[in-house]
Each structure stands twice: as C-alpha cells, then as structure tokens.
Design a protein around this motif. Sequence first.
Motif, PDB file in Angstrom:
ATOM      1  N   GLY A 138      48.756  34.720  49.953  1.00 41.00           N
ATOM      2  CA  GLY A 138      50.280  34.870  50.419  1.00 41.00           C
ATOM      3  C   GLY A 138      50.861  36.172  49.982  1.00 41.00           C
ATOM      4  N   SER A 139      50.137  37.058  49.732  1.00 39.90           N
ATOM      5  CA  SER A 139      50.879  38.505  49.469  1.00 39.90           C
ATOM      6  C   SER A 139      51.027  39.376  50.772  1.00 39.90           C
ATOM      7  CB  SER A 139      50.095  39.352  48.523  1.00 39.90           C
ATOM      8  OG  SER A 139      48.840  39.732  49.166  1.00 39.90           O
ATOM      9  N   ARG A 140      50.507  38.895  51.660  1.00 38.13           N
ATOM     10  CA  ARG A 140      50.607  39.517  53.108  1.00 38.13           C
ATOM     11  C   ARG A 140      51.329  38.896  54.250  1.00 38.13           C
ATOM     12  NH1 ARG A 140      45.381  42.925  54.373  1.00 38.13           N
ATOM     13  NH2 ARG A 140      45.272  44.320  52.579  1.00 38.13           N
ATOM     14  N   PRO A 141      52.195  39.272  54.991  1.00 40.31           N
ATOM     15  CA  PRO A 141      52.649  38.395  56.165  1.00 40.31           C
ATOM     16  C   PRO A 141      51.662  37.494  56.897  1.00 40.31           C
ATOM     17  CG  PRO A 141      53.442  40.639  56.465  1.00 40.31           C
ATOM     18  CD  PRO A 141      52.135  40.681  55.616  1.00 40.31           C
ATOM     19  N   SER A 142      52.070  36.307  57.427  1.00 44.23           N
ATOM     20  CA  SER A 142      51.234  35.733  58.144  1.00 44.23           C
ATOM     21  C   SER A 142      51.921  35.362  59.428  1.00 44.23           C
ATOM     22  CB  SER A 142      51.135  34.139  57.306  1.00 44.23           C
ATOM     23  OG  SER A 142      50.587  34.219  56.224  1.00 44.23           O
ATOM     24  N   ARG A 143      50.758  35.118  60.480  1.00 43.75           N
ATOM     25  CA  ARG A 143      51.155  34.761  61.765  1.00 43.75           C
ATOM     26  C   ARG A 143      50.946  33.700  62.513  1.00 43.75           C
ATOM     27  NH1 ARG A 143      50.330  39.845  65.889  1.00 43.75           N
ATOM     28  NH2 ARG A 143      52.225  40.481  64.624  1.00 43.75           N
ATOM     29  N   TYR A 144      51.616  32.744  63.245  1.00 43.57           N
ATOM     30  CA  TYR A 144      51.629  31.772  63.923  1.00 43.57           C
ATOM     31  C   TYR A 144      51.751  32.090  65.320  1.00 43.57           C
ATOM     32  CZ  TYR A 144      52.209  29.632  59.291  1.00 43.57           C
ATOM     33  OH  TYR A 144      51.973  29.510  57.943  1.00 43.57           O
ATOM     34  N   VAL A 145      50.971  31.587  66.353  1.00 43.06           N
ATOM     35  CA  VAL A 145      51.004  32.022  67.722  1.00 43.06           C
ATOM     36  C   VAL A 145      50.923  30.432  68.274  1.00 43.06           C
ATOM     37  CG1 VAL A 145      50.135  33.058  69.596  1.00 43.06           C
ATOM     38  CG2 VAL A 145      49.921  34.312  67.400  1.00 43.06           C
TER      39      VAL A 145
END
Length: 306
Positions: A138-145
């Motif tokens: 959870g420490s980094r950005p996540s991406r949803y496509v």
Amino acid sequence: MDELTALRELEADAPALTADARAAGRARLADAMAKESRRAGVLSRRLVLRTGFAAAAAAAVTGTVVVATGDRGGPRLTALSAAQVLDRAADRSRADGAGMPVPRSDQYFYTKEITTRTMIEGGRTKRYSDEIWLSVDGSRPSRYVYDGRIQDDPPLTEHEVRWPPTEYAKLAELPTDPDELLALFDASSSGGIATYMDFLMLMRDPRVMPPGLQAAAFEALAKLPGIVLDDDEVDALGRHGIGVSYPGMTIGLVFEQDTYAYLGLRLEGVKGARAVGKELVGGEKYVEVKGRVKAGVVDEIGQRPR
C-alpha cells in the motif's frame, strides 16, 4: 452499508478501529461495487440494501448441483450442495497455492480479467479487458485499467485502514482456520449479507494470497447460513461453472465445474438508472461475468507476469 458494526480487533492486544476506519471500509466497499458497474451505471439495490432479504432468506432452500465423477465402473452422477462445492474449491485452492512465493513489499499484485456484459433486453454483449496493479504493502500508487480507461489511486496514508485488508502483511495476520475467520468477519460486519460482501471483497483483490487464506475463506463461506447454489454459469471466457451466492443477492462466485477452480464473479446491474428517493428508476438491466486470465506478482506498474 449502514449496518456494519465495529471491527473486532485483529489481535488481542490491538486497539479497536476508529469510526473513521470503519467509514473508510464502507466507502471502499461502495467504491468497489461502483467499479464493478464500470462507472457507467448503478448496481442493483440488492447489492447494498437488505430490502426483501428476510423474505428471500426464509424462502430459500439449500441448492444442489449434479456433477459427473469417475470411478472404476465409469462416470456416475453425484449431487453436491453449495457447502460441498466451496469445500472442494478450498481443496483446489490449497493445491494451487502450494509453493507460492511471498511477494516483496515493494512489488505489485497483478490481475488481468476479461469481462462480458450482456443486456437483458436485446441480448447485446460487450467485452472488456481489465488490468490491475495493486501495491503489495500500500505504500505505492496502484493502477486500475478498465476497458482502456486508467485510474491511478494514491498510496495508503499512515492512518488509512482497509477492511478487508489488501496489504500482504496484514492478510498474513488473518486466521486460516475457517471458524476463526468467519467469526472475525461476522464481528466486523454484523453477519449475513454484510459478511458475505466482505468475503467477496477479499476475493476481489489481491489475487495472490498468503498460503491457506483463500481456502479458509471458501470454507468459511460454506459455513455461512443460507449460502446457495445458482444455475449453471458461464464466465467471460466461456467456461461453464457452478455459481454460489447468498439469498437475495445479485452478485456471486463462479467455480469451474470439473476442477472447482475459482473463475471469478457474476453480477447483475442497471445501466443508466437514476435515483428517485430510495428507488432506482429506468435504465437497462444487464448481467456481467468476469473471467480471470492471469494473476501474479510484478516489480512495477505496466509490467506483466511471464
């Protein structure tokens, strides 16, 4: 879902979650269900309200499915209940998860799914391809496509708490005994539909779980009173499966008929509806099914497992 109650402590010496943490969990549940509707419509009210649930639960009966099994005398037909399907899915999950490597905290959970949405009237079908890169800790950005549309979520804040958790370290703290896991989820959601929805959230992300956790989740669902079998389901990849859901709900799990491998989710929704008071008016009803294509762990957003 305003009937959620305080989360039970994950460990005996852990402080109880705050009202803000509980609100964040409810908001995440609502956001996830909105994403399931592809940001183009509104899910059926039965996903988030208990309207008609008591009557549906009282009228529901334990479903059975007939499957072919082999022995020395050739194939024979066996009737299975929803609980037995979930127990067999747990066995399959343990076999598939044997030897699964532990992801590093700086890596990403990766998932690719194919989704088909079929309109009830007219039978028009659209096919989507979705990809997710979810930060392991959870420490980094996540991406949803979603169907080519990109959504980047910021890292979790220091005080942000997700329920169910998505961080691998917190998932590893959850019990793998199904009775203990069910008790924990019941305590955090007041039981019934809310507990069922929490388990679906656990299935949604991440796809790579600590050893035994997914199997324990299936076995815990098997113990949930009222769990039922749906009719023969077909996922987005055309694989025939067995559906398992909760009475009065329009979202459920789908398992492969022969192997009991977990395939994905099936849900019903309404596109283009508008809210009038507490009711949804207008719109087109649809059925949406998801089929997992690939899941794994990668080092950065944009990377895919081999």
